[in-house]
Scaffold this active site. Structure first.
Site, mmCIF file in Angstrom:
data_model
loop_
_atom_site.group_PDB
_atom_site.id
_atom_site.type_symbol
_atom_site.label_atom_id
_atom_site.label_comp_id
_atom_site.label_asym_id
_atom_site.label_seq_id
_atom_site.Cartn_x
_atom_site.Cartn_y
_atom_site.Cartn_z
ATOM 1 N N ASP A 194 -7.590 -5.017 8.542
ATOM 2 C CA ASP A 194 -7.180 -3.766 7.896
ATOM 3 C C ASP A 194 -7.069 -3.892 6.389
ATOM 4 O OD1 ASP A 194 -4.995 -5.391 7.827
ATOM 5 O OD2 ASP A 194 -3.583 -3.981 8.710
ATOM 6 N N GLU A 214 0.825 -1.212 0.000
ATOM 7 C CA GLU A 214 0.000 0.000 0.000
ATOM 8 C C GLU A 214 0.857 1.259 0.000
ATOM 9 O OE1 GLU A 214 -3.607 -1.830 2.716
ATOM 10 O OE2 GLU A 214 -1.739 -1.230 3.662
#
Ligand code: NAD
Length: 351
Positions: free
Chosen positions: A233, A62
């Site tokens: 998450d 990410e």
């Protein structure tokens, strides 16, 4: 801090660890939480975007950018739960700050340590506003890389002095308990998640598995508990049974990101949540009563990393704990980049 145009201060893992020891782990966590708190109070001055993921079967990479208009920051982070089987970390990261006026980097830093510290500081900061008063006992389910940092942040910010540990791998709980010897935190190792939450005021879930896990079921959560859900998450990676979510008041970092990645991906897109910044900025209520179940649906947001990088950068001038990295080409005449390349040509070795 004055820096030469071509040199960028670089904080290596070694220098980061030295910095943490120089400051002291708990002081570091307290000061970092203060930094995040200050930035959450000025939440509206940040450019915000849900982080940009690249998913694979094994995990996710990410990019997490933000800016306050003056300084730009981003973090590169991965999440690969199976990595520990090959001696690698589940989560590693590095990040950068840059000057918005010139675009020049101001600092490059390791962020594997820093992410564990900022995640723990963020969790404890949220709990300061949401946990029941005088909470002293916390269950920690998932006793991997993040767990000791979580325990220490809750001690430093809230005075938690007992943790009840559970991990499917008992050696992880033993490692966590061993690392916390002498910290002032009493550790109890439980035989199940259910046993771990018994008598706990706060429950932290910080497991790693790329699936919709059910670490906590509804019957395990009594009135008044604060849940700090850290491990869910990513899409398809959650820790709580949806029934808990329907009983809890839910607090999130940045809704457009949390609705994709957090526990609330299990709920409808219009399920009410409160943005944590608005509680910190005194625009919304935190905990409203003794019996309320509060949930911090943590996924980690770019502003927290920005705060952490800025905190570290402020410490560099006084500690000198960085190296200069030759990262930017800097020709004497800015447009003569090619000339710089030619001047650097090694003379051919004479036969
Ligand atoms: P880790 O791999 O070092 O530790 C995870 C631990 O969870 C392991 O010890 C594993 O045995 C245990 N575990 C797995 N399934 C379990 C289960 N069903 N019950 C009990 N224990 C179980 O990982 P880590 O670096 O400590 O990270 C933990 C989680 O936190 C990851 O999912 C990571 O993505 C997440 N994380 C979130 C944030 C955030 O800001 N929200 C930041 C960092 C990490």
């Amino acid at each position: 801090m004055q820096q030469k145009l071509n040199l960028v201060p670089f904080v290596s893992v070694d220098k980061m660890m030295k910095l943490v020891h120089l400051i002291g782990v708990e002081t570091f966590l307290i000061e970092l939480a203060e930094e995040i708190e200050k930035d959450f109070r000025r939440w509206e001055s940040f450019d915000k975007v849900a982080r940009i993921p690249a998913h694979s079967q094994e995990g996710v990479i990410e990019l997490m950018p933000t800016t306050d208009g003056e300084v730009y920051g981003f973090k590169y982070v991965n999440g690969h739960p199976k990595n520990t089987r090959t001696g690698r970390q589940t989560v590693t990261a590095f990040g950068l700050l840059a000057d918005m006026a010139t675009g020049y980097p101001l600092m490059l830093s390791e962020m594997t340590m820093l992410t564990a510290l900022r995640t723990a500081a963020m969790s404890a900061l949220a709990a300061k506003y949401l946990a029941p008063e005088h909470a002293r006992t916390m269950a920690i389910i998932g006793n991997g890389a993040q767990s000791e940092f979580q325990a220490l942040a809750f001690k430093a910010l809230l005075g938690v002095n007992q943790v009840r540990l559970y991990d499917i791998d008992r050696s992880a709980s033993l490692k966590c308990a061993r690392n916390l010897v002498g910290s002032g935190i009493d550790c109890v190792i439980a035989a199940s998640a259910q046993e771990a939450v018994l008598g706990a005021d706060i429950v932290t879930t910080v497991t790693a598995d790329k699936l919709n896990a059910t670490i906590l079921t509804d019957n395990m959560i009594g009135p008044g508990i604060h849940i700090n859900a850290v491990g869910g998450d990513s899409p398809g990676k959650t820790e709580l049974h949806a029934d808990i979510l329907h009983r809890a008041s839910i607090f999130v970092e940045y809704p457009p990101q949390t609705r994709i990645e957090g526990e609330i991906q299990q709920l409808s897109a219009d399920h009410p949540v409160t943005e944590l910044w608005s509680v910190i900025a005194d625009r919304a209520e935190g905990r409203r009563g003794r019996d309320e179940i509060t949930l911090f649906d943590s996924v980690g947001f770019a502003v927290e990393d920005f705060s952490a990088l800025r905190y570290v950068r402020r410490k560099l001038a006084e500690t000198g704990l960085y190296e200069d990295l030759d990262l930017l080409a800097d020709p004497d005449e800015p447009r003569d980049l090619y000339g710089m390349l030619m001047r650097a040509k090694m003379p051919r070795a004479v036969a």
